[in-house]
Design a protein around this motif. Sequence first.
Motif, PDB file in Angstrom:
ATOM      1  N   ARG A   1       0.843  -1.205   0.000  1.00 24.69           N
ATOM      2  CA  ARG A   1       0.000   0.000   0.000  1.00 24.69           C
ATOM      3  C   ARG A   1       0.877   1.254   0.000  1.00 24.69           C
ATOM      4  O   ARG A   1       0.630   2.198  -0.761  1.00 24.69           O
ATOM      5  CB  ARG A   1      -0.909  -0.025   1.223  1.00 24.69           C
ATOM      6  CG  ARG A   1      -1.844   1.135   1.317  1.00 24.69           C
ATOM      7  CD  ARG A   1      -2.721   0.997   2.536  1.00 24.69           C
ATOM      8  NE  ARG A   1      -3.698   2.053   2.594  1.00 24.69           N
ATOM      9  CZ  ARG A   1      -4.494   2.255   3.595  1.00 24.69           C
ATOM     10  NH1 ARG A   1      -4.461   1.455   4.638  1.00 24.69           N
ATOM     11  NH2 ARG A   1      -5.350   3.240   3.592  1.00 24.69           N
ATOM     12  N   THR A   2       1.903   1.270   0.841  1.00 24.50           N
ATOM     13  CA  THR A   2       2.805   2.417   0.892  1.00 24.50           C
ATOM     14  C   THR A   2       3.541   2.583  -0.433  1.00 24.50           C
ATOM     15  O   THR A   2       3.672   3.700  -0.953  1.00 24.50           O
ATOM     16  CB  THR A   2       3.823   2.249   2.037  1.00 24.50           C
ATOM     17  OG1 THR A   2       3.118   2.133   3.273  1.00 24.50           O
ATOM     18  CG2 THR A   2       4.787   3.417   2.105  1.00 24.50           C
ATOM     19  N   GLY A   3       4.014   1.462  -0.999  1.00 24.78           N
ATOM     20  CA  GLY A   3       4.694   1.510  -2.285  1.00 24.78           C
ATOM     21  C   GLY A   3       3.795   2.051  -3.379  1.00 24.78           C
ATOM     22  O   GLY A   3       4.224   2.868  -4.213  1.00 24.78           O
ATOM     23  N   ALA A   4       2.543   1.627  -3.375  1.00 27.17           N
ATOM     24  CA  ALA A   4       1.587   2.125  -4.382  1.00 27.17           C
ATOM     25  C   ALA A   4       1.358   3.621  -4.218  1.00 27.17           C
ATOM     26  O   ALA A   4       1.281   4.361  -5.216  1.00 27.17           O
ATOM     27  CB  ALA A   4       0.267   1.369  -4.279  1.00 27.17           C
ATOM     28  N   ASP A   5       1.270   4.083  -2.983  1.00 23.61           N
ATOM     29  CA  ASP A   5       1.104   5.519  -2.735  1.00 23.61           C
ATOM     30  C   ASP A   5       2.308   6.304  -3.250  1.00 23.61           C
ATOM     31  O   ASP A   5       2.157   7.376  -3.853  1.00 23.61           O
ATOM     32  CB  ASP A   5       0.903   5.805  -1.242  1.00 23.61           C
ATOM     33  CG  ASP A   5      -0.427   5.303  -0.707  1.00 23.61           C
ATOM     34  OD1 ASP A   5      -1.333   5.009  -1.524  1.00 23.61           O
ATOM     35  OD2 ASP A   5      -0.554   5.196   0.530  1.00 23.61           O
ATOM     36  N   ILE A   6       3.492   5.767  -3.010  1.00 24.62           N
ATOM     37  CA  ILE A   6       4.711   6.454  -3.452  1.00 24.62           C
ATOM     38  C   ILE A   6       4.796   6.472  -4.971  1.00 24.62           C
ATOM     39  O   ILE A   6       5.123   7.496  -5.572  1.00 24.62           O
ATOM     40  CB  ILE A   6       5.957   5.810  -2.814  1.00 24.62           C
ATOM     41  CG1 ILE A   6       5.967   6.109  -1.318  1.00 24.62           C
ATOM     42  CG2 ILE A   6       7.236   6.311  -3.472  1.00 24.62           C
ATOM     43  CD1 ILE A   6       7.031   5.369  -0.542  1.00 24.62           C
ATOM     44  N   VAL A   7       4.489   5.346  -5.607  1.00 22.22           N
ATOM     45  CA  VAL A   7       4.530   5.290  -7.076  1.00 22.22           C
ATOM     46  C   VAL A   7       3.505   6.241  -7.675  1.00 22.22           C
ATOM     47  O   VAL A   7       3.778   6.918  -8.677  1.00 22.22           O
ATOM     48  CB  VAL A   7       4.322   3.842  -7.574  1.00 22.22           C
ATOM     49  CG1 VAL A   7       4.075   3.796  -9.065  1.00 22.22           C
ATOM     50  CG2 VAL A   7       5.523   2.984  -7.204  1.00 22.22           C
ATOM     51  N   SER A   8       2.326   6.331  -7.075  1.00 21.77           N
ATOM     52  CA  SER A   8       1.286   7.210  -7.618  1.00 21.77           C
ATOM     53  C   SER A   8       1.638   8.689  -7.459  1.00 21.77           C
ATOM     54  O   SER A   8       1.037   9.537  -8.116  1.00 21.77           O
ATOM     55  CB  SER A   8      -0.069   6.915  -6.975  1.00 21.77           C
ATOM     56  OG  SER A   8      -0.065   7.294  -5.616  1.00 21.77           O
ATOM     57  N   SER A   9       2.622   8.996  -6.619  1.00 23.44           N
ATOM     58  CA  SER A   9       3.035  10.391  -6.447  1.00 23.44           C
ATOM     59  C   SER A   9       3.872  10.885  -7.627  1.00 23.44           C
ATOM     60  O   SER A   9       4.149  12.077  -7.734  1.00 23.44           O
ATOM     61  CB  SER A   9       3.819  10.563  -5.148  1.00 23.44           C
ATOM     62  OG  SER A   9       5.125  10.009  -5.287  1.00 23.44           O
ATOM     63  N   ASN A  10       4.286   9.958  -8.506  1.00 24.01           N
ATOM     64  CA  ASN A  10       5.102  10.286  -9.679  1.00 24.01           C
ATOM     65  C   ASN A  10       6.427  10.949  -9.312  1.00 24.01           C
ATOM     66  O   ASN A  10       6.974  11.714 -10.099  1.00 24.01           O
ATOM     67  CB  ASN A  10       4.334  11.155 -10.671  1.00 24.01           C
ATOM     68  CG  ASN A  10       3.187  10.411 -11.307  1.00 24.01           C
ATOM     69  OD1 ASN A  10       3.299   9.220 -11.598  1.00 24.01           O
ATOM     70  ND2 ASN A  10       2.078  11.102 -11.502  1.00 24.01           N
ATOM     71  N   ASP A  11       6.934  10.672  -8.121  1.00 27.07           N
ATOM     72  CA  ASP A  11       8.225  11.203  -7.680  1.00 27.07           C
ATOM     73  C   ASP A  11       9.254  10.079  -7.813  1.00 27.07           C
ATOM     74  O   ASP A  11       9.346   9.198  -6.963  1.00 27.07           O
ATOM     75  CB  ASP A  11       8.118  11.690  -6.237  1.00 27.07           C
ATOM     76  CG  ASP A  11       9.402  12.309  -5.714  1.00 27.07           C
ATOM     77  OD1 ASP A  11      10.416  12.323  -6.447  1.00 27.07           O
ATOM     78  OD2 ASP A  11       9.388  12.782  -4.564  1.00 27.07           O
ATOM     79  N   PHE A  12      10.023  10.118  -8.898  1.00 25.35           N
ATOM     80  CA  PHE A  12      10.976   9.049  -9.188  1.00 25.35           C
ATOM     81  C   PHE A  12      11.994   8.878  -8.062  1.00 25.35           C
ATOM     82  O   PHE A  12      12.343   7.755  -7.694  1.00 25.35           O
ATOM     83  CB  PHE A  12      11.697   9.335 -10.518  1.00 25.35           C
ATOM     84  CG  PHE A  12      12.621   8.238 -10.938  1.00 25.35           C
ATOM     85  CD1 PHE A  12      12.121   7.005 -11.352  1.00 25.35           C
ATOM     86  CD2 PHE A  12      13.996   8.418 -10.907  1.00 25.35           C
ATOM     87  CE1 PHE A  12      12.970   5.983 -11.737  1.00 25.35           C
ATOM     88  CE2 PHE A  12      14.848   7.403 -11.281  1.00 25.35           C
ATOM     89  CZ  PHE A  12      14.342   6.184 -11.699  1.00 25.35           C
ATOM     90  N   THR A  13      12.451   9.969  -7.485  1.00 26.03           N
ATOM     91  CA  THR A  13      13.416   9.901  -6.387  1.00 26.03           C
ATOM     92  C   THR A  13      12.812   9.181  -5.188  1.00 26.03           C
ATOM     93  O   THR A  13      13.480   8.357  -4.552  1.00 26.03           O
ATOM     94  CB  THR A  13      13.878  11.317  -5.984  1.00 26.03           C
ATOM     95  OG1 THR A  13      14.421  11.964  -7.127  1.00 26.03           O
ATOM     96  CG2 THR A  13      14.909  11.262  -4.888  1.00 26.03           C
ATOM     97  N   ALA A  14      11.554   9.459  -4.885  1.00 27.85           N
ATOM     98  CA  ALA A  14      10.886   8.793  -3.765  1.00 27.85           C
ATOM     99  C   ALA A  14      10.745   7.301  -4.026  1.00 27.85           C
ATOM    100  O   ALA A  14      10.917   6.492  -3.102  1.00 27.85           O
ATOM    101  CB  ALA A  14       9.524   9.423  -3.508  1.00 27.85           C
ATOM    102  N   VAL A  15      10.469   6.918  -5.265  1.00 22.07           N
ATOM    103  CA  VAL A  15      10.343   5.500  -5.612  1.00 22.07           C
ATOM    104  C   VAL A  15      11.685   4.795  -5.410  1.00 22.07           C
ATOM    105  O   VAL A  15      11.748   3.713  -4.819  1.00 22.07           O
ATOM    106  CB  VAL A  15       9.833   5.325  -7.062  1.00 22.07           C
ATOM    107  CG1 VAL A  15       9.894   3.870  -7.488  1.00 22.07           C
ATOM    108  CG2 VAL A  15       8.422   5.866  -7.191  1.00 22.07           C
TER     109      VAL A  15
END
Length: 104
Positions: A16-30
């Motif tokens: 769930r956290t990974g999906a939230d991070i990916v949906s933020s479109n922040d490549f650095t965060a991913v």
Amino acid sequence: GAPAGQSMSGPIGVIRTGADIVSSNDFTAVIMFAAAISINLAVVNSLPLPALDGGQLVFVLAEAVAGRKIDQRVQEEINAAALLFLVIFSFSTAIGDVGSLIGL
């Protein structure tokens, strides 16, 4: 902070956290999230718990100190008990994740 056990996530919470991070479109965060997962896995796997790599290292060190091999049956029983603990722990964190998803 959150009460003890409330801030820990199991596999469902991590996804769930990974999906939230990916949906933020922040490549650095991913990339940072992937690195954190990788480092966490390395640290947990090297803990001296039987059934994990760190536990196997403890058996090797114990054999070196004792100067003889540890009985295979004893190792298997210790590993089985540790694996049961890890499965129960994983199951309980997954239940907690489901509970947080449905608002319990």
